[in-house]
Design an enzyme around this catalytic site. Structure first.
Site, PDB file in Angstrom:
ATOM      1  N   ARG A   1      -7.538  -3.149   9.308  1.00 49.37           N
ATOM      2  CA  ARG A   1      -6.640  -4.077  10.000  1.00 49.37           C
ATOM      3  C   ARG A   1      -7.292  -4.714  11.226  1.00 49.37           C
ATOM      4  O   ARG A   1      -6.937  -5.830  11.610  1.00 49.37           O
ATOM      5  CB  ARG A   1      -5.333  -3.377  10.369  1.00 49.37           C
ATOM      6  CG  ARG A   1      -4.564  -2.936   9.130  1.00 49.37           C
ATOM      7  CD  ARG A   1      -3.114  -2.654   9.405  1.00 49.37           C
ATOM      8  NE  ARG A   1      -2.571  -1.739   8.427  1.00 49.37           N
ATOM      9  CZ  ARG A   1      -2.213  -2.069   7.189  1.00 49.37           C
ATOM     10  NH1 ARG A   1      -2.350  -3.313   6.762  1.00 49.37           N
ATOM     11  NH2 ARG A   1      -1.729  -1.162   6.361  1.00 49.37           N
TER      12      ARG A   1
ATOM     13  N   GLN B   1       4.647   9.275   7.227  1.00 54.61           N
ATOM     14  CA  GLN B   1       3.751  10.204   6.530  1.00 54.61           C
ATOM     15  C   GLN B   1       4.216  11.640   6.735  1.00 54.61           C
ATOM     16  O   GLN B   1       4.224  12.437   5.795  1.00 54.61           O
ATOM     17  CB  GLN B   1       2.315  10.004   7.014  1.00 54.61           C
ATOM     18  CG  GLN B   1       1.769   8.638   6.598  1.00 54.61           C
ATOM     19  CD  GLN B   1       0.393   8.340   7.141  1.00 54.61           C
ATOM     20  OE1 GLN B   1      -0.191   9.145   7.859  1.00 54.61           O
ATOM     21  NE2 GLN B   1      -0.133   7.179   6.807  1.00 54.61           N
TER      22      GLN B   1
ATOM     23  N   ASP C   1       1.763  -1.295  12.025  1.00 55.73           N
ATOM     24  CA  ASP C   1       0.484  -1.736  11.449  1.00 55.73           C
ATOM     25  C   ASP C   1       0.170  -3.192  11.776  1.00 55.73           C
ATOM     26  O   ASP C   1      -0.947  -3.664  11.536  1.00 55.73           O
ATOM     27  CB  ASP C   1       0.495  -1.540   9.927  1.00 55.73           C
ATOM     28  CG  ASP C   1       0.508  -0.062   9.545  1.00 55.73           C
ATOM     29  OD1 ASP C   1       0.117   0.777  10.382  1.00 55.73           O
ATOM     30  OD2 ASP C   1       0.913   0.249   8.417  1.00 55.73           O
TER      31      ASP C   1
ATOM     32  N   LYS D   1       0.832  -1.218   0.000  1.00 55.43           N
ATOM     33  CA  LYS D   1       0.000   0.000   0.000  1.00 55.43           C
ATOM     34  C   LYS D   1       0.863   1.262   0.000  1.00 55.43           C
ATOM     35  O   LYS D   1       0.642   2.170  -0.793  1.00 55.43           O
ATOM     36  CB  LYS D   1      -0.930  -0.039   1.226  1.00 55.43           C
ATOM     37  CG  LYS D   1      -1.815   1.176   1.380  1.00 55.43           C
ATOM     38  CD  LYS D   1      -3.014   0.892   2.260  1.00 55.43           C
ATOM     39  CE  LYS D   1      -2.682   0.849   3.746  1.00 55.43           C
ATOM     40  NZ  LYS D   1      -2.381   2.161   4.338  1.00 55.43           N
TER      41      LYS D   1
HETATM   42  C1  S3P Z   1       2.430   4.820   6.225  1.00 57.59           C
HETATM   43  C2  S3P Z   1       3.014   5.174   7.419  1.00 57.59           C
HETATM   44  C3  S3P Z   1       2.517   4.736   8.736  1.00 57.59           C
HETATM   45  C4  S3P Z   1       1.596   3.533   8.614  1.00 57.59           C
HETATM   46  C5  S3P Z   1       0.582   3.722   7.524  1.00 57.59           C
HETATM   47  C6  S3P Z   1       1.271   3.923   6.172  1.00 57.59           C
HETATM   48  C7  S3P Z   1       2.989   5.349   4.978  1.00 57.59           C
HETATM   49  O1  S3P Z   1       1.803   5.800   9.330  1.00 57.59           O
HETATM   50  O2  S3P Z   1       0.952   3.296   9.837  1.00 57.59           O
HETATM   51  O3  S3P Z   1      -0.259   2.574   7.419  1.00 57.59           O
HETATM   52  O4  S3P Z   1       2.595   4.871   3.894  1.00 57.59           O
HETATM   53  O5  S3P Z   1       3.818   6.256   5.035  1.00 57.59           O
HETATM   54  P1  S3P Z   1       2.530   6.986  10.164  1.00 57.59           P
HETATM   55  O6  S3P Z   1       3.386   7.751   9.257  1.00 57.59           O
HETATM   56  O7  S3P Z   1       1.401   7.819  10.714  1.00 57.59           O
HETATM   57  O8  S3P Z   1       3.298   6.293  11.242  1.00 57.59           O
END
Ligand code: S3P
Length: 426
Positions: free
Chosen positions: A387, A168, A314, A20
């Site tokens: 999830r 993120q 996750d 993803k």
């Molecule tokens: C993700 C970062 C994670 C993860 C999310 C996907 C990403 O979140 O939990 O499912 O694709 O960068 P956070 O950046 O909030 O930790």
């Protein structure tokens, strides 16, 4: 309702849909790159489909040749135009936060919004540093929550110490930094997944990593390229867990991403006593790919915290399910981030597992699970969180009488064929 009965021992070789995180980035980076980006093994989950729609609304031509194959016709940053409708990210935190980094430096007005879960998730973690870069962003509660309105414009680089390890946040600021004047530097308490760093480099950007700080200089363009997306280890984790929950089982997942920033769950399953074999095979667009085999056996409780948490954030819901089968106490700490995921995962995991008779105690930054406890069948709920839905369905394999999971439509966010695969293991 998704009904899952108690599992019988299995020995399977399976594949899971594309990652993803990597699928989102391939579309986004392709959209702001010059030239064509062809994506194979793209995840056709709801989250990533929302990313495609957002960029189409921003004027980017994206052709879908098949369910998992696309071509993004990037025309550089200049190819983006003011959208005439709001940008809907659905349930996707990655879409909204990374998109904000792109919109902040794009010279037009836009509004981003999503579903009820997105409206509850904290956006100040990206809005505050983007404002320091010069972005004009407004939204509910002073910009803490979506919907958010962005009037993009010129940005200047900043140094940001993120209080949370978040890919993120890091990725949002790196994207904004590509367009900003001068250097943008991001430091986080522990390393989070580094897919953006790997893929931006593959798209021709120059980044530097020194002593835990990632830096990018503004004014850099990207070039489109071919991206093959590895299988999602976060999806595979549900199948690994299934092998641990049904005595005498073994599963191999082929062509799955084994980026070390994502493999924390394999380390934990190993330390619980499971047999885990990783066979590295290849690199796809800077991402290591391999086959992973997990064989069940007696399990013991473990303590999980610190820098391991971002490497398996996750997977904690399904880890909690596995911990109910382990001998002794499993302690998960330093994981307060779980409260601001698609649901409050500390509360939702505890509530649902208790319905099956598990002994789960919530703590401010995690949970404690006492095992082993026999699991009884029951009627469970996803709380609209993909999830949680999948973790509870997998729990059904170990529960006398199986389980029913309501709100199972949420699962399509990240693993559209999950039910079909799991049915094979009943
Ligand atoms: C993700 C970062 C994670 C993860 C999310 C996907 C990403 O979140 O939990 O499912 O694709 O960068 P956070 O950046 O909030 O930790």
């Amino acid at each position: 309702m998704l009904k899952i009965g108690k599992g019988k021992a299995f020995d399977k070789v399976l594949q899971v849909p594309g990652d993803k995180s990597i699928s989102h980035r391939a579309v986004m980076f392709g959209a702001i790159a010059e030239g064509t980006t062809r994506i194979e093994n793209f995840l056709p989950g709801e989250d990533c489909l929302h990313t495609i729609e957002c960029f189409r609304r921003l004027g980017v031509k994206i052709d879908r040749e098949g369910p998992t194959t696309l071509t993004v016709h990037g025309r550089g940053w200049q190819g983006l135009r003011e959208p005439d409708q709001c940008l809907d990210v659905g349930n996707s935190g990655t879409t909204i936060r990374l998109l904000l980094g792109i919109l902040a430096g794009s010279p037009f007005f836009s509004i981003v919004h999503g579903d009820a879960s997105i409206a509850r998730r904290p956006m100040d973690r990206v809005v505050e540093p983007l404002r320091r870069m010069g972005a004009r962003i407004d939204g509910r509660d002073g910009g803490r929550f979506a919907p958010l309105a962005v009037r993009g414009g010129e940005l200047r680089g900043i140094e940001h110490h993120s209080p949370v390890a978040s890919a993120q946040v890091k990725s949002c600021l790196l994207l904004a930094g590509l367009r900003a004047e001068g250097w943008t530097r991001v430091r986080e308490p522990h390393p989070s997944r580094d897919h953006s760093e790997r893929m931006l480099t593959a798209f021709g950007a120059k980044l530097s990593l020194e002593e835990g700080t990632i830096s990018v200089r503004g004014g850099q363009g990207l070039s489109g390229r071919h991206v093959r997306v590895p299988g999602d280890i976060s999806s595979a984790a549900f199948l690994f867990a299934a092998a641990l929950l049904v005595p005498g089982s073994r599963v191999t997942v082929r062509d799955v991403g084994i980026n070390p920033t994502r493999t924390g769950i394999l380390d934990v399953f190993r330390s619980m006593g499971a047999e885990v074999t990783v066979t590295p095979k290849d690199q796809w667009c800077g991402e290591p790919v391999g086959d992973v085999t997990v064989t069940g056996g007696p399990l013991r409780g473990v303590e999980v915290g610190g820098s391991l948490i971002p490497r398996l954030i996750d997977e904690i819901p399904v880890l909690a399910v596995v911990a109910t089968r382990a001998e002794g106490r499993t302690v998960i700490r330093d994981a307060a981030e779980l409260k601001v995921k698609e649901s409050n995962r500390i509360a939702t995991v505890a509530e649902e597992l208790r319905k099956l008779g598990a002994r789960v105690e919530e703590t401010p930054d995690g949970m404690v699970i006492e095992g082993p406890t026999p699991l009884r069948g029951g009627l469970l709920d996803s709380h609209g969180d993909h999830r949680i839905g999948m973790a509870m369905a997998v729990a059904g394999l170990a529960a006398d009488g199986g389980v029913g999971v309501n709100g199972e439509e949420a699962i399509a966010v990240s693993f559209p064929n999950f039910a079909a695969i799991l049915k094979e293991l009943e």
